[in-house]
Design an enzyme around this catalytic site. Sequence first.
Site, PDB file in Angstrom:
ATOM      1  N   SER A 198      -1.498   9.487  10.998  1.00 19.66           N
ATOM      2  CA  SER A 198      -2.152  10.752  11.039  1.00 19.66           C
ATOM      3  C   SER A 198      -2.204  10.868  12.520  1.00 19.66           C
ATOM      4  O   SER A 198      -2.139  10.163  13.664  1.00 19.66           O
ATOM      5  CB  SER A 198      -3.567  10.756  11.004  1.00 19.66           C
ATOM      6  N   TYR A 253     -10.463   4.841  11.764  1.00 22.05           N
ATOM      7  CA  TYR A 253      -9.763   5.450  10.857  1.00 22.05           C
ATOM      8  C   TYR A 253      -8.451   5.775  12.023  1.00 22.05           C
ATOM      9  O   TYR A 253      -7.213   5.289  11.979  1.00 22.05           O
ATOM     10  CB  TYR A 253     -10.330   6.400  10.503  1.00 22.05           C
TER      11      TYR A 253
HETATM   12  N1  LIG Z   1      -6.781  14.967   4.595  1.00 19.91           N
HETATM   13  C1  LIG Z   1      -6.141  14.949   5.950  1.00 19.91           C
HETATM   14  O1  LIG Z   1      -6.854  15.460   6.375  1.00 19.91           O
HETATM   15  C2  LIG Z   1      -5.247  14.011   6.472  1.00 19.91           C
HETATM   16  C3  LIG Z   1      -4.723  14.213   8.047  1.00 19.91           C
HETATM   17  C4  LIG Z   1      -3.515  13.120   8.394  1.00 19.91           C
HETATM   18  C5  LIG Z   1      -3.020  11.753   7.340  1.00 19.91           C
HETATM   19  N2  LIG Z   1      -3.993  11.756   6.244  1.00 19.91           N
HETATM   20  C6  LIG Z   1      -3.288  10.421   5.627  1.00 19.91           C
HETATM   21  O2  LIG Z   1      -3.332  10.993   4.688  1.00 19.91           O
HETATM   22  C7  LIG Z   1      -3.040   9.690   2.960  1.00 19.91           C
HETATM   23  C8  LIG Z   1      -3.649  10.494   1.939  1.00 19.91           C
HETATM   24  O3  LIG Z   1      -5.496  11.361   1.867  1.00 19.91           O
HETATM   25  P1  LIG Z   1      -5.504  11.828   1.569  1.00 19.91           P
HETATM   26  O4  LIG Z   1      -6.181  13.136   2.716  1.00 19.91           O
HETATM   27  O5  LIG Z   1      -4.444  12.759   0.402  1.00 19.91           O
HETATM   28  O6  LIG Z   1      -6.514  11.433   0.435  1.00 19.91           O
HETATM   29  P2  LIG Z   1      -7.517  11.491  -0.960  1.00 19.91           P
HETATM   30  O7  LIG Z   1      -7.108  12.580  -1.457  1.00 19.91           O
HETATM   31  O8  LIG Z   1      -8.849  10.819  -0.484  1.00 19.91           O
HETATM   32  O9  LIG Z   1      -6.410  10.355  -1.811  1.00 19.91           O
HETATM   33  C9  LIG Z   1      -6.354   9.197  -1.050  1.00 19.91           C
HETATM   34  C10 LIG Z   1      -5.361   8.244  -2.661  1.00 19.91           C
HETATM   35  O10 LIG Z   1      -5.107   6.973  -1.641  1.00 19.91           O
HETATM   36  C11 LIG Z   1      -5.584   6.082  -2.630  1.00 19.91           C
HETATM   37  N3  LIG Z   1      -6.053   4.360  -2.362  1.00 19.91           N
HETATM   38  C12 LIG Z   1      -7.269   4.968  -1.359  1.00 19.91           C
HETATM   39  N4  LIG Z   1      -7.156   3.263  -1.588  1.00 19.91           N
HETATM   40  C13 LIG Z   1      -6.224   2.315  -2.270  1.00 19.91           C
HETATM   41  C14 LIG Z   1      -6.050   1.721  -3.031  1.00 19.91           C
HETATM   42  N5  LIG Z   1      -6.937   0.664  -2.205  1.00 19.91           N
HETATM   43  N6  LIG Z   1      -5.317   1.510  -3.569  1.00 19.91           N
HETATM   44  C15 LIG Z   1      -4.762   2.115  -4.069  1.00 19.91           C
HETATM   45  N7  LIG Z   1      -4.360   2.975  -3.274  1.00 19.91           N
HETATM   46  C16 LIG Z   1      -5.855   3.817  -2.939  1.00 19.91           C
HETATM   47  C17 LIG Z   1      -6.404   6.638  -3.414  1.00 19.91           C
HETATM   48  O11 LIG Z   1      -6.515   6.499  -5.557  1.00 19.91           O
HETATM   49  P3  LIG Z   1      -7.624   5.578  -6.018  1.00 19.91           P
HETATM   50  O12 LIG Z   1      -9.092   6.257  -5.064  1.00 19.91           O
HETATM   51  O13 LIG Z   1      -7.474   6.247  -7.077  1.00 19.91           O
HETATM   52  O14 LIG Z   1      -7.241   4.305  -5.758  1.00 19.91           O
HETATM   53  C18 LIG Z   1      -6.018   8.429  -3.735  1.00 19.91           C
HETATM   54  O15 LIG Z   1      -4.610   8.821  -4.245  1.00 19.91           O
HETATM   55  C19 LIG Z   1      -4.086   8.982   3.691  1.00 19.91           C
HETATM   56  O16 LIG Z   1      -3.097   7.986   4.097  1.00 19.91           O
HETATM   57  C20 LIG Z   1      -5.088   9.714   5.022  1.00 19.91           C
HETATM   58  O17 LIG Z   1      -5.141   8.991   6.005  1.00 19.91           O
HETATM   59  C21 LIG Z   1      -4.892  12.834   5.538  1.00 19.91           C
END
Ligand SMILES: NC(=O)c1ccc[n+]([C@@H]2O[C@H](COP(=O)([O-])OP(=O)(O)OC[C@H]3O[C@@H](n4cnc5c(N)ncnc54)[C@H](OP(=O)(O)O)[C@@H]3O)[C@@H](O)[C@H]2O)c1
Length: 248
Positions: free
Chosen positions: A135, A148
């Site tokens: 990120s 985070y």
């Molecule tokens: N959204 C943003 O603005 C942003 C910005 C920069 C980086 N990111 C990164 O992008 C990635 C995806 O995030 P997102 O924004 O798409 O968030 P999200 O919609 O909350 O998705 C997170 C995903 O991670 C999975 N997950 C969480 N804990 C887990 C575990 N212990 N085991 C297996 N799966 C797990 C969740 O699935 P389950 O709950 O079904 O397990 C879900 O599919 C993350 O690494 C986040 O830090 C996001």
Amino acid sequence: MSGILVTGASSGLGWALAQLYAEPGATLHLVARRSDRLRTLAPLLVERGARPVLHEADVRDRARMEELAQEIMASGGPPALIVANAGIRGEEEGNDHKTMETVFSTNVMGVLNTILPFLPALKKEGRGRIAVVGSLAGYRGLPKAGAYCASKSALSAWTDAIRYEAEPFGVTVSLINPGYVVTEMTRRNPYPMPFILTAPEAARRIRVGLDRGRARIEFPLPLVLLVRTLALLPPRLGDRLLRLASGR
Ligand SMILES: NC(=O)c1ccc[n+]([C@@H]2O[C@H](COP(=O)([O-])OP(=O)(O)OC[C@H]3O[C@@H](n4cnc5c(N)ncnc54)[C@H](OP(=O)(O)O)[C@@H]3O)[C@@H](O)[C@H]2O)c1
């Protein structure tokens, strides 16, 4: 060696990446804890001609992730692309001991648990791609998000080290640093999120970067410049600017 593995495919960025890579003949190994969500996604991928293989697993569970890797490798060798995407934001006041433990076990150890079981096989094959979702928040500790930001900084350093180790064997390693993306993670953010992108647009940018073999895939540019500048400033000047920006 074939197929693509995406962790955290049950929502957000992982879901969008699964859809983007769903092409005729593509095998998609999708990992998440909420298997009901993966089952909702699967028919959308089949419609596009892909073959989804669903894995209900918690990336924090090292033994389970090792077992899953063995299953995948037994069925067709290591995936050609592994996207270690699963991640969490942690509690609202995210600088404490408990949040640090929770966030690191998913965001850092979960990534190691995803990638390391495949690394020897990938190196032996002499090809393949590893993508770690970090990120832009990894550039500097931000208010109330110490755990985070620290987890994403840790991933950045770890990915550099793995790239140095793996690329001489022909395995490409990329760190993906998105800015704000509309997902479940950001939905509850009460503050303004400049230059926010939709998940399909973020996934598209990730794929372009991966296709080009970029070591670091970062977007959107204005936010990249902002966080990089902030990280270069003297720490207290950075604090002052953050206070001004947040009005606190
Ligand atoms: N959204 C943003 O603005 C942003 C910005 C920069 C980086 N990111 C990164 O992008 C990635 C995806 O995030 P997102 O924004 O798409 O968030 P999200 O919609 O909350 O998705 C997170 C995903 O991670 C999975 N997950 C969480 N804990 C887990 C575990 N212990 N085991 C297996 N799966 C797990 C969740 O699935 P389950 O709950 O079904 O397990 C879900 O599919 C993350 O690494 C986040 O830090 C996001």
